[in-house]
Design an enzyme around this catalytic site. Structure first.
Site, PDB file in Angstrom:
ATOM      1  N   TYR A   1      -3.467  26.824 -17.187  1.00  0.00           N
ATOM      2  CA  TYR A   1      -4.163  25.545 -16.973  1.00  0.00           C
ATOM      3  C   TYR A   1      -3.204  24.518 -16.354  1.00  0.00           C
ATOM      4  O   TYR A   1      -3.546  23.844 -15.388  1.00  0.00           O
ATOM      5  CB  TYR A   1      -4.691  25.081 -18.326  1.00  0.00           C
ATOM      6  CG  TYR A   1      -5.494  23.807 -18.347  1.00  0.00           C
ATOM      7  CD1 TYR A   1      -6.755  23.736 -17.767  1.00  0.00           C
ATOM      8  CD2 TYR A   1      -5.011  22.669 -19.002  1.00  0.00           C
ATOM      9  CE1 TYR A   1      -7.507  22.565 -17.824  1.00  0.00           C
ATOM     10  CE2 TYR A   1      -5.757  21.504 -19.075  1.00  0.00           C
ATOM     11  CZ  TYR A   1      -7.004  21.451 -18.486  1.00  0.00           C
ATOM     12  OH  TYR A   1      -7.754  20.298 -18.553  1.00  0.00           O
TER      13      TYR A   1
ATOM     14  N   SER B   1      -5.739  16.889 -14.473  1.00  0.00           N
ATOM     15  CA  SER B   1      -5.476  16.644 -15.895  1.00  0.00           C
ATOM     16  C   SER B   1      -4.076  16.082 -16.060  1.00  0.00           C
ATOM     17  O   SER B   1      -3.156  16.441 -15.321  1.00  0.00           O
ATOM     18  CB  SER B   1      -5.569  17.934 -16.701  1.00  0.00           C
ATOM     19  OG  SER B   1      -5.057  17.707 -18.004  1.00  0.00           O
TER      20      SER B   1
ATOM     21  N   GLN C   1       1.733  20.363 -22.015  1.00  0.00           N
ATOM     22  CA  GLN C   1       1.026  20.302 -23.305  1.00  0.00           C
ATOM     23  C   GLN C   1       1.554  21.372 -24.261  1.00  0.00           C
ATOM     24  O   GLN C   1       1.506  21.207 -25.460  1.00  0.00           O
ATOM     25  CB  GLN C   1      -0.475  20.500 -23.063  1.00  0.00           C
ATOM     26  CG  GLN C   1      -1.331  20.253 -24.281  1.00  0.00           C
ATOM     27  CD  GLN C   1      -2.805  20.377 -23.961  1.00  0.00           C
ATOM     28  OE1 GLN C   1      -3.315  21.470 -23.752  1.00  0.00           O
ATOM     29  NE2 GLN C   1      -3.470  19.252 -23.899  1.00  0.00           N
TER      30      GLN C   1
ATOM     31  N   ILE D   1     -17.660  15.736 -18.455  1.00  0.00           N
ATOM     32  CA  ILE D   1     -17.325  14.828 -17.347  1.00  0.00           C
ATOM     33  C   ILE D   1     -18.221  15.114 -16.138  1.00  0.00           C
ATOM     34  O   ILE D   1     -18.732  14.192 -15.489  1.00  0.00           O
ATOM     35  CB  ILE D   1     -15.827  14.998 -16.984  1.00  0.00           C
ATOM     36  CG1 ILE D   1     -14.964  14.419 -18.114  1.00  0.00           C
ATOM     37  CG2 ILE D   1     -15.499  14.360 -15.644  1.00  0.00           C
ATOM     38  CD1 ILE D   1     -13.479  14.752 -18.002  1.00  0.00           C
TER      39      ILE D   1
ATOM     40  N   ASN E   1     -14.619  20.041 -10.286  1.00  0.00           N
ATOM     41  CA  ASN E   1     -14.422  19.558 -11.658  1.00  0.00           C
ATOM     42  C   ASN E   1     -14.333  20.682 -12.691  1.00  0.00           C
ATOM     43  O   ASN E   1     -13.678  20.534 -13.711  1.00  0.00           O
ATOM     44  CB  ASN E   1     -15.593  18.610 -12.002  1.00  0.00           C
ATOM     45  CG  ASN E   1     -15.745  18.375 -13.491  1.00  0.00           C
ATOM     46  OD1 ASN E   1     -14.945  17.667 -14.107  1.00  0.00           O
ATOM     47  ND2 ASN E   1     -16.764  18.980 -14.097  1.00  0.00           N
TER      48      ASN E   1
HETATM   49  P1  NAP Z   1     -16.578  20.873 -20.345  1.00  0.00           P
HETATM   50  O1  NAP Z   1     -17.104  19.949 -21.367  1.00  0.00           O
HETATM   51  O2  NAP Z   1     -16.249  22.260 -20.775  1.00  0.00           O
HETATM   52  O3  NAP Z   1     -17.555  20.968 -19.108  1.00  0.00           O
HETATM   53  C1  NAP Z   1     -17.172  21.764 -18.018  1.00  0.00           C
HETATM   54  C2  NAP Z   1     -18.347  22.519 -17.491  1.00  0.00           C
HETATM   55  O4  NAP Z   1     -17.865  23.371 -16.438  1.00  0.00           O
HETATM   56  C3  NAP Z   1     -19.003  23.453 -18.513  1.00  0.00           C
HETATM   57  O5  NAP Z   1     -20.394  23.433 -18.325  1.00  0.00           O
HETATM   58  C4  NAP Z   1     -18.422  24.816 -18.152  1.00  0.00           C
HETATM   59  O6  NAP Z   1     -19.251  25.901 -18.503  1.00  0.00           O
HETATM   60  C5  NAP Z   1     -18.322  24.695 -16.645  1.00  0.00           C
HETATM   61  N1  NAP Z   1     -17.336  25.640 -16.088  1.00  0.00           N
HETATM   62  C6  NAP Z   1     -16.026  25.719 -16.399  1.00  0.00           C
HETATM   63  N2  NAP Z   1     -15.433  26.677 -15.679  1.00  0.00           N
HETATM   64  C7  NAP Z   1     -16.389  27.212 -14.893  1.00  0.00           C
HETATM   65  C8  NAP Z   1     -16.415  28.244 -13.921  1.00  0.00           C
HETATM   66  N3  NAP Z   1     -15.312  28.948 -13.635  1.00  0.00           N
HETATM   67  N4  NAP Z   1     -17.572  28.528 -13.278  1.00  0.00           N
HETATM   68  C9  NAP Z   1     -18.689  27.826 -13.562  1.00  0.00           C
HETATM   69  N5  NAP Z   1     -18.743  26.831 -14.479  1.00  0.00           N
HETATM   70  C10 NAP Z   1     -17.615  26.530 -15.135  1.00  0.00           C
HETATM   71  O7  NAP Z   1     -15.248  20.247 -19.702  1.00  0.00           O
HETATM   72  P2  NAP Z   1     -14.798  18.711 -19.459  1.00  0.00           P
HETATM   73  O8  NAP Z   1     -13.990  18.255 -20.614  1.00  0.00           O
HETATM   74  O9  NAP Z   1     -15.959  17.911 -19.006  1.00  0.00           O
HETATM   75  O10 NAP Z   1     -13.763  18.942 -18.274  1.00  0.00           O
HETATM   76  C11 NAP Z   1     -14.088  18.751 -16.917  1.00  0.00           C
HETATM   77  C12 NAP Z   1     -12.793  18.677 -16.109  1.00  0.00           C
HETATM   78  O11 NAP Z   1     -11.996  17.618 -16.614  1.00  0.00           O
HETATM   79  C13 NAP Z   1     -11.945  19.946 -16.192  1.00  0.00           C
HETATM   80  O12 NAP Z   1     -11.382  20.223 -14.917  1.00  0.00           O
HETATM   81  C14 NAP Z   1     -10.855  19.572 -17.169  1.00  0.00           C
HETATM   82  O13 NAP Z   1      -9.669  20.269 -16.921  1.00  0.00           O
HETATM   83  C15 NAP Z   1     -10.690  18.088 -16.862  1.00  0.00           C
HETATM   84  N6  NAP Z   1     -10.067  17.346 -17.969  1.00  0.00           N
HETATM   85  C16 NAP Z   1     -10.763  17.048 -19.099  1.00  0.00           C
HETATM   86  C17 NAP Z   1     -10.127  16.331 -20.102  1.00  0.00           C
HETATM   87  C18 NAP Z   1     -10.846  15.923 -21.357  1.00  0.00           C
HETATM   88  O14 NAP Z   1     -10.249  15.199 -22.157  1.00  0.00           O
HETATM   89  N7  NAP Z   1     -12.074  16.347 -21.581  1.00  0.00           N
HETATM   90  C19 NAP Z   1      -8.787  15.941 -19.966  1.00  0.00           C
HETATM   91  C20 NAP Z   1      -8.119  16.286 -18.810  1.00  0.00           C
HETATM   92  C21 NAP Z   1      -8.770  16.978 -17.813  1.00  0.00           C
HETATM   93  P3  NAP Z   1     -19.226  26.466 -20.026  1.00  0.00           P
HETATM   94  O15 NAP Z   1     -19.880  25.419 -20.871  1.00  0.00           O
HETATM   95  O16 NAP Z   1     -19.991  27.741 -19.929  1.00  0.00           O
HETATM   96  O17 NAP Z   1     -17.785  26.674 -20.391  1.00  0.00           O
END
Ligand code: NAP
Length: 259
Positions: A155, A142, A149, A19, A91
């Site tokens: 989380y 989320s 969940q 995202i 994010n």
């Molecule tokens: P993602 O694919 O894991 O991408 C998140 C990015 O943030 C990754 O590059 C990760 O690094 C980095 N990251 C996470 N924690 C970090 C930290 N403490 N310090 C520095 N970098 C960090 O996640 P996403 O699915 O895009 O999710 C983004 C947001 O949307 C999150 O807040 C998540 O809770 C929310 N969300 C997502 C969904 C969904 O369906 N995907 C649903 C509800 C909410 P690494 O790759 O090294 O882990």
């Protein structure tokens, strides 16, 4: 619609993947400058190169955001490089499966650091610059905050707190004309989502079950759809929208699941 982002500076945490990557790209496509923050240097370089090759503007900070010092460095880097900050997109987060039964007090606290503390810390350190620019904050939350969940207390607690802080900060920052909103995804295909679904027994069947319950078009939300709402909220075209929690989820959280 011109979003008036030209030469404005936006920090996107977790901005190199999923995202966050879609948000970074959309900011740049709309003429803004994306400051990508993430812990993977190679990921950060890849996305900033991609943006710059497409004619956009971006830079990156490699940081693990779990400490206040790391958050301070992100703000220092951005303010020293550009002299301004127009928006913060909180994010970065991880659904790390720290449950009530399968967890521990230490793991719970660690999960809050990974998912919540940096939202506050970055907003705190960015505030002087946001006051100057009358900028704004968009948090990514989320659905877990409102639906639960199971097996993910850290989380869920973090995401619940983010909803509460959205209202709290929107009130506190009224005198400075700084808006604060949250975009709340439910099911978006990203590296995080892929890891989570693969951690379950029978991931393929589970995914089919989930998708069948998404009311609007029986499909997952795309990262670009989350990005479009986020960037609209960042822009002056949403200049009277604050304290809002917007569900961009194809009706997954609120519409009748028997549909
Ligand atoms: P993602 O694919 O894991 O991408 C998140 C990015 O943030 C990754 O590059 C990760 O690094 C980095 N990251 C996470 N924690 C970090 C930290 N403490 N310090 C520095 N970098 C960090 O996640 P996403 O699915 O895009 O999710 C983004 C947001 O949307 C999150 O807040 C998540 O809770 C929310 N969300 C997502 C969904 C969904 O369906 N995907 C649903 C509800 C909410 P690494 O790759 O090294 O882990």
């Amino acid at each position: 619609m011109d979003l008036n982002l030209s030469n404005k500076v936006f920090i996107v945490t977790g901005g190199a993947k999923g995202i966050g990557a879609a948000i970074s790209k959309t900011i740049a496509e709309e003429g803004g400058i994306a400051v990508v923050v993430g812990r993977g240097k190679a990921d950060n370089i890849k996305i900033t190169d991609e943006i710059i090759k497409s004619g956009g503007k971006a830079s990156y900070v490699t940081a693990e955001l779990g400490t206040p010092a790391a958050c301070r460095e992100v703000i220092d880097f951005t303010s020293e490089k550009y002299g301004r900050i127009d928006g913060l997109v909180n994010n970065a987060g991880i659904n790390d499966g720290v449950g009530l039964e399968k967890g521990s007090p230490e793991k719970f606290f660690e999960s809050l650091h990974k998912n919540l503390s940096h939202y506050y810390n970055l907003a705190h350190y960015a505030l002087p610059f946001l006051k100057q620019s009358k900028g704004n904050i968009v948090n990514i939350g989320s659905k877990v905050a409102v639906t639960g969940q199971g097996n993910t207390s850290g989380y869920a607690a973090s995401k619940g707190a983010i909803n509460a802080l959205t209202r709290e900060w929107a009130v506190e920052l009224l005198p400075y004309s700084i808006r604060v909103n949250t975009v709340l995804p439910a099911e978006v295909w990203t590296p995080l989502y892929e890891n989570w679904i693969n951690s379950l027994p029978n991931p393929k069947e589970k995914l089919e079950q989930i998708v069948a319950k998404i009311p609007f078009e029986k499909r997952m939300t795309t990262a670009e759809e989350i990005a479009d709402m986020t960037v609209f909220l960042l822009s002056s075209r949403s200049s009277h929208t604050t304290g809002q929690i917007l569900f961009v989820d194809g009706g997954y959280t609120h519409l009748d699941r028997s549909l």
